[in-house]
Design an enzyme around this catalytic site. Sequence first.
Site, mmCIF file in Angstrom:
data_model
loop_
_atom_site.group_PDB
_atom_site.id
_atom_site.type_symbol
_atom_site.label_atom_id
_atom_site.label_comp_id
_atom_site.label_asym_id
_atom_site.label_seq_id
_atom_site.Cartn_x
_atom_site.Cartn_y
_atom_site.Cartn_z
ATOM 1 N N SER A 222 33.341 39.356 27.782
ATOM 2 C CA SER A 222 32.749 40.557 27.182
ATOM 3 C C SER A 222 32.873 40.470 25.670
ATOM 4 C CB SER A 222 33.515 41.793 27.674
ATOM 5 O OG SER A 222 33.160 42.921 26.902
ATOM 6 N N TYR B 73 42.151 45.424 28.182
ATOM 7 C CA TYR B 73 40.864 44.868 28.633
ATOM 8 C C TYR B 73 40.383 43.816 27.627
ATOM 9 C CZ TYR B 73 35.938 44.669 30.074
ATOM 10 O OH TYR B 73 34.695 44.233 30.495
HETATM 11 N N1 NAP Z 1 29.234 46.669 32.725
HETATM 12 C C1 NAP Z 1 29.354 46.283 31.456
HETATM 13 O O1 NAP Z 1 28.820 46.928 30.545
HETATM 14 C C2 NAP Z 1 30.145 45.045 31.123
HETATM 15 C C3 NAP Z 1 30.227 44.656 29.774
HETATM 16 C C4 NAP Z 1 30.922 43.506 29.455
HETATM 17 C C5 NAP Z 1 31.519 42.745 30.441
HETATM 18 N N2 NAP Z 1 31.433 43.152 31.747
HETATM 19 C C6 NAP Z 1 32.074 42.315 32.782
HETATM 20 O O2 NAP Z 1 31.179 42.082 33.838
HETATM 21 C C7 NAP Z 1 31.908 41.797 35.035
HETATM 22 C C8 NAP Z 1 31.313 42.576 36.190
HETATM 23 O O3 NAP Z 1 31.528 43.950 35.942
HETATM 24 P P1 NAP Z 1 30.534 45.111 36.384
HETATM 25 O O4 NAP Z 1 30.086 45.782 35.150
HETATM 26 O O5 NAP Z 1 29.535 44.621 37.356
HETATM 27 O O6 NAP Z 1 31.596 46.096 37.080
HETATM 28 P P2 NAP Z 1 31.696 46.733 38.554
HETATM 29 O O7 NAP Z 1 30.366 47.267 38.971
HETATM 30 O O8 NAP Z 1 32.850 47.665 38.463
HETATM 31 O O9 NAP Z 1 32.055 45.477 39.473
HETATM 32 C C9 NAP Z 1 33.302 44.847 39.378
HETATM 33 C C10 NAP Z 1 33.534 43.997 40.599
HETATM 34 O O10 NAP Z 1 34.853 43.438 40.500
HETATM 35 C C11 NAP Z 1 35.509 43.675 41.727
HETATM 36 N N3 NAP Z 1 36.966 43.718 41.624
HETATM 37 C C12 NAP Z 1 37.729 44.590 40.937
HETATM 38 N N4 NAP Z 1 39.037 44.349 41.163
HETATM 39 C C13 NAP Z 1 39.077 43.302 42.032
HETATM 40 C C14 NAP Z 1 40.123 42.602 42.668
HETATM 41 N N5 NAP Z 1 41.425 42.939 42.487
HETATM 42 N N6 NAP Z 1 39.817 41.571 43.487
HETATM 43 C C15 NAP Z 1 38.528 41.225 43.713
HETATM 44 N N7 NAP Z 1 37.489 41.868 43.149
HETATM 45 C C16 NAP Z 1 37.768 42.897 42.322
HETATM 46 C C17 NAP Z 1 34.965 45.009 42.194
HETATM 47 O O11 NAP Z 1 35.263 45.211 43.567
HETATM 48 P P3 NAP Z 1 35.423 46.702 44.174
HETATM 49 O O12 NAP Z 1 34.026 47.230 44.343
HETATM 50 O O13 NAP Z 1 36.135 46.443 45.456
HETATM 51 O O14 NAP Z 1 36.218 47.499 43.187
HETATM 52 C C18 NAP Z 1 33.493 44.801 41.900
HETATM 53 O O15 NAP Z 1 32.910 44.029 42.911
HETATM 54 C C19 NAP Z 1 33.370 42.159 34.739
HETATM 55 O O16 NAP Z 1 34.093 40.963 34.499
HETATM 56 C C20 NAP Z 1 33.269 42.975 33.453
HETATM 57 O O17 NAP Z 1 34.439 42.876 32.671
HETATM 58 C C21 NAP Z 1 30.756 44.287 32.111
#
Ligand code: NAP
Length: 277
Positions: free
Chosen positions: A141, A168
């Site tokens: 990120s 984070y």
């Molecule tokens: N969204 C943004 O704006 C943004 C910006 C920068 C970077 N990112 C990065 O993008 C990536 C994906 O995030 P997202 O935005 O798609 O978020 P999200 O919708 O919250 O999805 C996160 C995923 O990670 C899983 N997860 C969380 N804890 C876990 C664990 N202990 N073991 C296995 N899986 C786990 C969640 O599973 P559950 O459903 O079971 O909780 C979910 O499938 C992350 O690395 C995040 O840091 C996102």
Amino acid sequence: MDDLGGYRFLVTGANTGIGRATAHALAARGGRVVLACRSEARTTPVIDAIREDTGNDAVEYLPLDLGDLDSVRTAAATLLDRAEPLHVLVNNAGVGGQRGQTTQGFELQFGVNHLGHFLLTTLLLDRLRESAPARIVNVSSDAHYRARHIDFAALQQATASVSGTREYGVSKLCNVLFTQELARRIPPDEVSAYALHPGVIASDIWRRIPWPARPVIKLVMKSPEEGAATSLYCATAPVLDGVSGRYYVNCDERTPSSAATEELGGELWQRSDDWTR
Ligand SMILES: NC(=O)c1ccc[n+]([C@@H]2O[C@H](COP(=O)([O-])OP(=O)(O)OC[C@H]3O[C@@H](n4cnc5c(N)ncnc54)[C@H](OP(=O)(O)O)[C@@H]3O)[C@@H](O)[C@H]2O)c1
């Protein structure tokens, strides 16, 4: 690369958000995709939907809780038992703005976002090498720019900041450092590694934001499908063959934080290795 037939992918945290969109797009292009997630109940309907939508049945579930190193070991062993290749590992799962500790006592975001993925990756590294040319994609990120250093003692305690955003940022700096260190240790014609920022994406990661603000915030965000674009680029673009250790935003290379030094990357690898033994 449009036709991914014959290639096998593993995407962590693929039951929702950017990971789900990534897995869906890979399956739509004919790839075999493993969704490594912590809840079978939340993942099975997603697998059914991807199969139905893409007509690709080679989509499967692997139980994986990145907050528990024993679960990571079991997941890796299950995958290795199948004696199938693994061409691309997408380390996508992540928690943001949450507080706590993992099962083994590490700070929650460091433990899930970096340490669990570090162990998973190192356990699968030989399989990736055997499947060469292979790739590792670490979803980081732009929040990594906020972290100026790593307080290693703090990583073995519960989240100290009230919002969890400081931790984070550190965990996302670890994703960048891990990517760079992989590139130093492994020739890119065997396994190449990429870190990326997916954009600001309307996913479940904002679940801790108070509900009245959520719809407003989501108006200015991109969709999970748009958020998957750079992951897909790093996972499949032929133009990245032979390139490793770099950071991408909007499918373009960017200079990562100056805090991502070779010295810090080496120390993070060494400590992560000690902590996952
Ligand atoms: N969204 C943004 O704006 C943004 C910006 C920068 C970077 N990112 C990065 O993008 C990536 C994906 O995030 P997202 O935005 O798609 O978020 P999200 O919708 O919250 O999805 C996160 C995923 O990670 C899983 N997860 C969380 N804890 C876990 C664990 N202990 N073991 C296995 N899986 C786990 C969640 O599973 P559950 O459903 O079971 O909780 C979910 O499938 C992350 O690395 C995040 O840091 C996102």
